[in-house]
Design a protein around this motif. Sequence first.
Motif, PDB file in Angstrom:
ATOM      1  N   ALA A  40       0.840  -1.207   0.000  1.00  0.00           N
ATOM      2  CA  ALA A  40       0.000   0.000   0.000  1.00  0.00           C
ATOM      3  C   ALA A  40       0.876   1.258   0.000  1.00  0.00           C
ATOM      4  O   ALA A  40       0.612   2.209  -0.754  1.00  0.00           O
ATOM      5  N   THR A  55       2.439   1.773  -3.373  1.00  0.00           N
ATOM      6  CA  THR A  55       1.461   2.359  -4.298  1.00  0.00           C
ATOM      7  C   THR A  55       1.348   3.861  -4.078  1.00  0.00           C
ATOM      8  O   THR A  55       1.342   4.659  -5.031  1.00  0.00           O
ATOM      9  N   LEU A  56       1.267   4.255  -2.802  1.00  0.00           N
ATOM     10  CA  LEU A  56       1.128   5.671  -2.454  1.00  0.00           C
ATOM     11  C   LEU A  56       2.353   6.474  -2.901  1.00  0.00           C
ATOM     12  O   LEU A  56       2.228   7.551  -3.505  1.00  0.00           O
ATOM     13  N   SER A  77      -3.829   3.199  -0.470  1.00  0.00           N
ATOM     14  CA  SER A  77      -3.640   3.032  -1.912  1.00  0.00           C
ATOM     15  C   SER A  77      -4.792   3.584  -2.750  1.00  0.00           C
ATOM     16  O   SER A  77      -4.751   3.482  -3.970  1.00  0.00           O
TER      17      SER A  77
END
Lengths: 100, 189
Positions: free
Chosen positions: A78, A81-82, B161
Amino acid sequence: MTLEAVLLIAAALFSVGLYGAISQQVVVMVMMGLELMLNGVILAAGAFWWFLSPEPTGQVLLLVVIAAMTVEMAMGFAVATLVHRARGSDMTDSASELKR
Amino acid sequence: MTLIGEVFFWVLGATAVLSGAAVFWVNSMARATYALAISFVAVGLQLLLLDQAYLGVITILMMVMEMAVMAVYMIMFMGMNPALMPMSMVHDKRLSLVTALVTFALLAAGILLTPWPSGRPAPTEDVTVALGMALMEPKMLAMIVLSPVMVATIVAGVSLSLHRGRYDRYGDDLERAAADDPQPGGVGR
């Protein structure tokens, strides 16, 4: 096969993972280093269980370590992705500050 | 453990360490992922040899799936076929190597100098059943803690995300009356 020998294998895995976690620049490769370190911890915990105290408590501890590894992996993906969305790159050096 | 089992255990140990080292030695990230998967499978098989059937199997299954996800991630973010692109992206290589070697030396010294108890206590009859009973009875707190942690991980992972989260839509202080959406929709609120 002795406890010492198995622990030496686990220590080698941990050290290789530590090298990767410190040296790599790509977030996913850093995660691979952390995973290898936890791989060593899993083997060491398994050896402790087998050689010293083959009771369910040791296995529960191992289960917690495996769960921690899952959480690390999910959060790592995550964050990767960020960082990729915010910086257009997946390098740790590009995420050295929290501000955009 | 039989002699063949011991030989197999050592082969797996060597495989785990060498493929672990290969993760940072091979020059493409896809190969690194496969090397890490091999290392995890080797450790999972070692757990099977140490009579921990349940944990060995979940280690193997979980890590193979994780490495598959990791390979997809790298292809997605690197924007190329990583298997064909040699690369080296490291910093402080010498310092990292020294740190890893010193750590190994310290761990090895601790392992070799500690007077471990001799002899091996006999394991319980059915290890997996004993683990299940422990998790459902005296060690239930572990599962009670792990369950919300997993749910929190899912929520945090999705929040991090998301392409457009609540702060993008309602401002940094969440004070915007109407959401700032590129395509206004909904029921006019």
